[in-house]
Design a protein around this motif. Structure first.
Motif, short mmCIF file in Angstrom:
data_model
loop_
_atom_site.label_atom_id
_atom_site.label_comp_id
_atom_site.label_asym_id
_atom_site.label_seq_id
_atom_site.Cartn_x
_atom_site.Cartn_y
_atom_site.Cartn_z
N ASP A 1 21.66 -63.76 19.17
CA ASP A 1 22.60 -62.95 18.12
C ASP A 1 22.65 -63.88 17.03
O ASP A 1 22.37 -65.15 16.97
N ASP A 2 23.04 -63.16 15.93
CA ASP A 2 23.11 -63.69 14.57
C ASP A 2 24.47 -64.54 14.58
O ASP A 2 25.36 -64.24 15.32
N ASP B 1 25.68 -51.41 17.77
CA ASP B 1 24.12 -51.25 18.21
C ASP B 1 23.46 -52.74 18.22
O ASP B 1 23.82 -53.57 17.52
N LEU B 2 22.58 -53.09 19.37
CA LEU B 2 22.20 -54.31 19.59
C LEU B 2 20.73 -54.55 19.18
O LEU B 2 20.12 -53.46 19.59
N THR B 3 20.75 -55.11 17.87
CA THR B 3 19.02 -54.95 17.25
C THR B 3 18.16 -56.03 17.45
O THR B 3 17.03 -56.26 17.13
N HIS B 4 18.69 -57.24 18.31
CA HIS B 4 17.86 -58.18 18.69
C HIS B 4 17.45 -58.32 19.85
O HIS B 4 17.79 -57.36 20.89
N LYS C 1 23.71 -50.57 23.01
CA LYS C 1 24.87 -50.99 22.25
C LYS C 1 25.93 -52.04 23.30
O LYS C 1 25.49 -52.05 24.30
N SER D 1 22.92 -61.78 25.46
CA SER D 1 23.65 -61.11 24.16
C SER D 1 24.98 -61.08 24.23
O SER D 1 25.65 -61.16 25.46
N ALA E 1 13.47 -56.19 21.22
CA ALA E 1 14.65 -55.36 21.01
C ALA E 1 14.35 -54.15 21.32
O ALA E 1 13.37 -53.48 21.06
N LYS E 2 15.37 -53.46 21.84
CA LYS E 2 15.25 -52.06 22.19
C LYS E 2 16.19 -51.00 21.60
O LYS E 2 17.35 -51.33 21.42
N LEU E 3 15.68 -49.91 21.12
CA LEU E 3 16.64 -49.03 20.50
C LEU E 3 17.62 -48.22 21.26
O LEU E 3 17.28 -48.00 22.36
#
Length: 200
Positions: A103-104, A154-157, A148, A70, A143-145
Motif C-alpha cells: 500500500d502507498d 480499486d486496488l492497484t498494487h 476493490k 493489503s 496487481a490484478k484489475l
C-alpha cells in the motif's frame, strides 16, 4: 574480443555478488536462525508518516514483522484489529510490531489511524515495489484489475503473501509462519507471535 567477454563476465559476476551481499532477493523464504535483513521504510503511525528503522527498533527489543496483502481487505483488516487489541501485551513483552504491505503511504495514513483496524496502536510500512519483502524471500504477486477494497476503492498494487517473522533483539529470526504454508488464520498470526515474544 576475449578481453571484451572477460570484462562482461567480470561485470556480471560483480553485480551478482553485490545483489547477494545486499540481500536484495532471496530465492527461498528466510527461516528460523537466519539473520533478519535490516531496512528502513516510510511508515505511518496514527495517521502520521515517519521513517521506520528495523535497526533502531531492534535496539529496544524483539520485533514482529508481519507482511500482509493489503489494507482495507477482509483478512488484513482482521489481523490489524487483532494486533491493535493485543498491542499492550506486545509492549509489555518489550516487542515492537511493524506491518508491511505494498500500500502507498496515503492509504496507510488512513489505515493506521482507523479505530477499526490499527487504531493508532502500531505502525504500518509501505513496500510498494516489494523490495523489503524480497529480502525476506517473499514474492509479491502482480496487481490484478478489478479488485476493490472494502470501501469500494480499486486496488492497484501487488499483494505480498501473509507471512510473519519474529526477530529477537540480536537480529536473528526465531520464528516464521505463513498463511499459505501453515494454513493459519490472520488472527492466528497475532496469537502465535505474542506467545513467542513472551518467551524471549
Amino acid at each position: 574480443m576475449y578481453k571484451k567477454y572477460y570484462c562482461l563476465s567480470f561485470l556480471i559476476f560483480s553485480f551478482s555478488l553485490l545483489v547477494t551481499r545486499s540481500g536484495f532477493a532471496q530465492s527461498t523464504i528466510l527461516s528460523k536462525g537466519d539473520a533478519a535483513p535490516v531496512f528502513t521504510a516510510q511508515a505511518s503511525l496514527a495517521g502520521s508518516a515517519f521513517n521506520f528503522s528495523l535497526k533502531t527498533a531492534l535496539a529496544k527489543g524483539p520485533v514482529v514483522i508481519y507482511f500482509y496483502p493489503s489494507a482495507y481487505t477482509g483478512g488484513c483488516d482482521a489481523e490489524a484489529h487483532a494486533f491493535a487489541e493485543l498491542s499492550d501485551k506486545f509492549t509489555a513483552a518489550g516487542a515492537t510490531i511493524i506491518g508491511i504491505s505494498a500500500d502507498d503511504i496515503q492509504r496507510l495514513n488512513s489505515f493506521s489511524s482507523d479505530p477499526n483496524y490499527c487504531a493508532g496502536k502500531f505502525p504500518v510500512a509501505s513496500d510498494p515495489g516489494g523490495q523489503i519483502a524480497a529480502t525476506y524471500g517473499l514474492t509479491m504477486g502482480a496487481a490484478k484489475l478489478g479488485i476493490k477494497d472494502v470501501r469500494g476503492i480499486d486496488l492497484t498494487h501487488g499483494f505480498i503473501p501473509r507471512t510473519t517473522f519474529v526477530i529477537d533483539k540480536g537480529g536473528k529470526i526465531v520464528a516464521v509462519f505463513s498463511s499459505a504454508t501453515d494454513h493459519i488464520s490472520p488472527a492466528d498470526h497475532v496469537d502465535k507471535a505474542l506467545a513467542i515474544v513472551k518467551g524471549l
